[in-house]
Design an enzyme around this catalytic site. Structure first.
Site, mmCIF file in Angstrom:
data_model
loop_
_atom_site.group_PDB
_atom_site.id
_atom_site.type_symbol
_atom_site.label_atom_id
_atom_site.label_comp_id
_atom_site.label_asym_id
_atom_site.label_seq_id
_atom_site.Cartn_x
_atom_site.Cartn_y
_atom_site.Cartn_z
ATOM 1 N N LYS A 78 1.003 -1.024 0.103
ATOM 2 C CA LYS A 78 0.100 0.141 0.022
ATOM 3 C C LYS A 78 1.012 1.248 0.022
ATOM 4 O O LYS A 78 1.815 1.466 0.729
ATOM 5 C CB LYS A 78 -0.958 -0.140 1.365
ATOM 6 C CG LYS A 78 -2.189 0.887 1.283
ATOM 7 C CD LYS A 78 -2.800 0.837 2.411
ATOM 8 C CE LYS A 78 -3.885 1.579 2.651
ATOM 9 N NZ LYS A 78 -4.774 1.693 3.934
ATOM 10 N N SER A 152 -9.398 1.409 3.197
ATOM 11 C CA SER A 152 -8.654 2.362 2.444
ATOM 12 C C SER A 152 -7.817 1.465 1.612
ATOM 13 O O SER A 152 -7.205 1.976 0.578
ATOM 14 C CB SER A 152 -7.729 3.330 3.053
ATOM 15 O OG SER A 152 -7.085 2.924 4.054
ATOM 16 N N SER A 176 -9.791 -1.063 7.419
ATOM 17 C CA SER A 176 -9.144 -0.937 6.162
ATOM 18 C C SER A 176 -8.438 -2.185 5.613
ATOM 19 O O SER A 176 -8.029 -2.230 4.468
ATOM 20 C CB SER A 176 -8.188 0.244 6.196
ATOM 21 O OG SER A 176 -8.833 1.446 6.287
#
Length: 599
Positions: A78, A152, A176
């Site tokens: 990420k 997210s 997330s």
């Protein structure tokens, strides 16, 4: 599409065993098949960056393959987690910088042999559970592009679900690492806070952040987390596992579930949850509805109270440039300026009170099971209600880090519209391994295909050996159902199996012991004796041994299959007036000898 699409760790390990000279060429072909036109990716490794990772590993792997359990396994990161020499953007172009060093968790994974292929899209500053709050575009659901992927950690979940990488790193503050897993039919391991270092991670809420793991199987997620983890003295919130949690959940666990679960009118989500509950019961679990009010109250605090000011601190001077931020993210983060230090202290007191209630409730169960998300929405629907619908997604996730809990998101029966609908197991801190043991059984029971790949679930693998548990062989009064078994169970010891010793032991019924106890002694003319193996948390092992009275003690026993484990032994002097009961083959058989006269 690369032939490696959907490979699990077992597949990658098998491939390299069969083709040891093809590590670089395999990964080069995989990289060439990827494209930044796929907005799940924000940055892909260059061929030179790929070679720079692979070449130093080759000699070490040839000398000792076991030293690199993730050798050559591709993964994604990420883009709020640093990789040395690569840009980190947190999905905010104006914030972008080139990282000087790897995040500690990334460095640990590289040290285990894993190879970073690219960095992935996210809700800006990891603020959102939707996957739509990025200037690089919304990441679509892998089963239906009209729907959100969840966030997210949207990009990491997407590339994992499509089998482009074996696993991916996300982060989890409010869910997330779990909501995108639920929306894409994959595993989302939300580790205990502090197990994985946060050094090199752009913070969202430092007190509540953790790196999370996406994978296609539970085994892969847990091994990845184990390789990524480790105490970091440079991270003020890093912690050492105290060795108190159980090694596994019981074969027939007792789970809490919300008494009146909320689905916001989504009947398909509700039906999928009810199907999951039926499957849990069919698998041997007991479900007990509980009052979910403290969990809901704590969940509300994360975005609708002073805790949002943590995000304000994290974003810092970027708040002075609102035109360079996603407007929804800016509105959320800027709201932290509305709270005072007095508000923050009051919020902390409330968090502590609600956490105590939650932990007291969970202490009565093996874990809590919840829907990963109560509903899902399309990309168009999210445009209409970006805050309200995001909040709905966090109904069963927002409280977890505030209450210092571990969590594991698992695939579950699909909705009738063909979209995934997962469940999440939640338990106290450091129950990560225990949750994974159940997750493996659950995934095998469901036998769903892997992510969005269409690949079949492989046969169940095993978790790596635990250094935080002691395997103990019990032979008498500590056996299941016997008078002293509680000395194990109250210390979270878990039954592993019934087996036998090697055929070199004699069993005696000791004289004048209350409750009645046997003595086990090594003897070349002995026989195999029935024992039970229990895994006891390392930190509780000393307490257990301290309760063992003379003439018994703990030594090392040899099992019939050649394993050596800790187990009960007896001082030879106590055997002089004991009764030799070896012919019965076990303590339980001796006690029930009148019922089994021919034993």
């Amino acid at each position: 599409m690369a032939f490696t699409t959907g490979f699990t760790l077992q597949d990658w390990q098998r491939h390299y065993r069969q083709h040891p000279q093809e590590v670089l060429s395999t990964l080069e072909a995989l990289l060439a098949d990827l494209s930044t036109d796929d907005n799940a990716w924000l940055y892909l490794a260059t061929p030179a960056q790929l070679r720079a990772q692979v070449e130093p590993l080759l000699a070490a792997w040839q000398q000792d393959p076991a030293s690199l359990p993730l050798f050559g396994v591709p993964f994604a990161v990420k883009d709020n987690i640093d990789i040395a020499g690569w840009p980190t953007s947190a999905a905010c172009p104006a914030f972008t910088y080139v990282a000087e060093s790897d995040a500690v968790a990334v460095a640990n994974l590289k040290g285990a042999g894993a190879i970073v292929l690219g960095k992935t899209n996210l809700d800006q500053y990891a603020t959102g559970l939707v996957g739509t709050r990025s200037p690089f575009g919304a990441v679509c659901n892998t089963f239906n592009p009209e729907y959100v992927s969840g966030g997210s950690s949207s990009g990491s979940a997407s590339v994992t679900a499509r089998g482009l990488v074996c696993f991916a790193l996300g982060t989890d503050t409010a869910g997330s690492g779990r909501v995108p897993a639920g929306f894409n039919n994959i595993i989302g391991l939300k580790p205990t806070k502090g197990w994985l270092s946060a050094t090199g991670v752009v913070p969202a809420c430092r007190l509540n952040d953790t790196i999370s793991i996406f994978a296609l199987t539970v085994e892969d997620a847990f091994l990845t987390a184990s390789c990524a983890a480790g105490y970091d003295g440079l991270d003020a919130y890093s912690r050492v596992n105290p060795g108190l949690a159980p090694a596994a959940l019981p074969a027939t666990p007792r789970f809490a579930i919300p008494s009146s679960p909320e689905f916001f009118g989504d009947t398909r989500a509700q039906a999928a949850w009810e199907a999951a509950c039926a499957a849990l019961i069919a698998g041997g679990a007991t479900l007990q509805p509980i009052d979910f009010t403290p969990f809901s109250q704590l969940a509300e605090q994360l975005y609708y109270g002073p805790w949002v000011a943590e995000r304000t601190v994290a974003v810092g001077e970027m708040l002075t440039r609102p035109d360079e931020m996603d407007p929804v993210v800016y509105g959320i983060v800027a709201s932290g300026n509305n709270y005072s230090a007095v508000d923050a202290y009051k919020a902390e007191y409330l968090r502590a009170e609600l956490t105590r209630q939650i932990q007291q409730t969970l202490s009565q169960f093996d874990a809590l099971v919840v829907p990963t998300s109560p509903t899902i929405h399309t990309l168009e629907e999210m445009k209409q209600e970006p805050v309200q619908y995001n909040s709905q997604f966090g109904t069963y996730t927002n409280f977890t880090n505030l209450a210092d809990l571990s969590a594991l998101a698992l695939p579950a029966p699909f909705r009738t519209d063909g979209l995934p609908a997962g469940i999440t197991l939640i338990a106290p801190a450091w129950y990560d391994r225990a949750l994974a043991t159940f997750g493996i059984r659950w995934q095998q029971q469901q036998a769903l295909s892997l992510g969005a790949t269409g690949n079949a679930l492989p046969a169940a693998g095993s978790l790596p050996a635990s250094p935080l548990h002691v395997r103990v062989a019990v032979v008498g009064a500590h056996l299941t159902g016997m008078p002293l078994n509680h000395q194990l169970t109250r210390r979270h010891a878990v039954l592993v199996e019934e087996t036998q010793t090697a055929a070199c032991y004699r069993l005696y019924a000791l004289a004048n012991t209350i409750p009645a106890k046997p003595g086990l002694a090594k003897d070349n003319s002995g026989a195999a004796i029935i024992v039970e193996l229990w895994d006891i948390p390392l930190a509780r092992f000393g307490e257990f041994v301290a309760e063992i009275p003379a003439p018994l003690g703990i030594g090392t026993l040899e099992l019939a299959d050649g394993r050596s484990v800790k187990g009960f032994i007896c001082e030879p002097a106590a055997l002089a007036d004991a009764t030799d009961i070896t012919e019965f083959g076990g303590w339980r058989r001796w006690l029930t000898r009148e019922e089994h006269p021919h034993v």
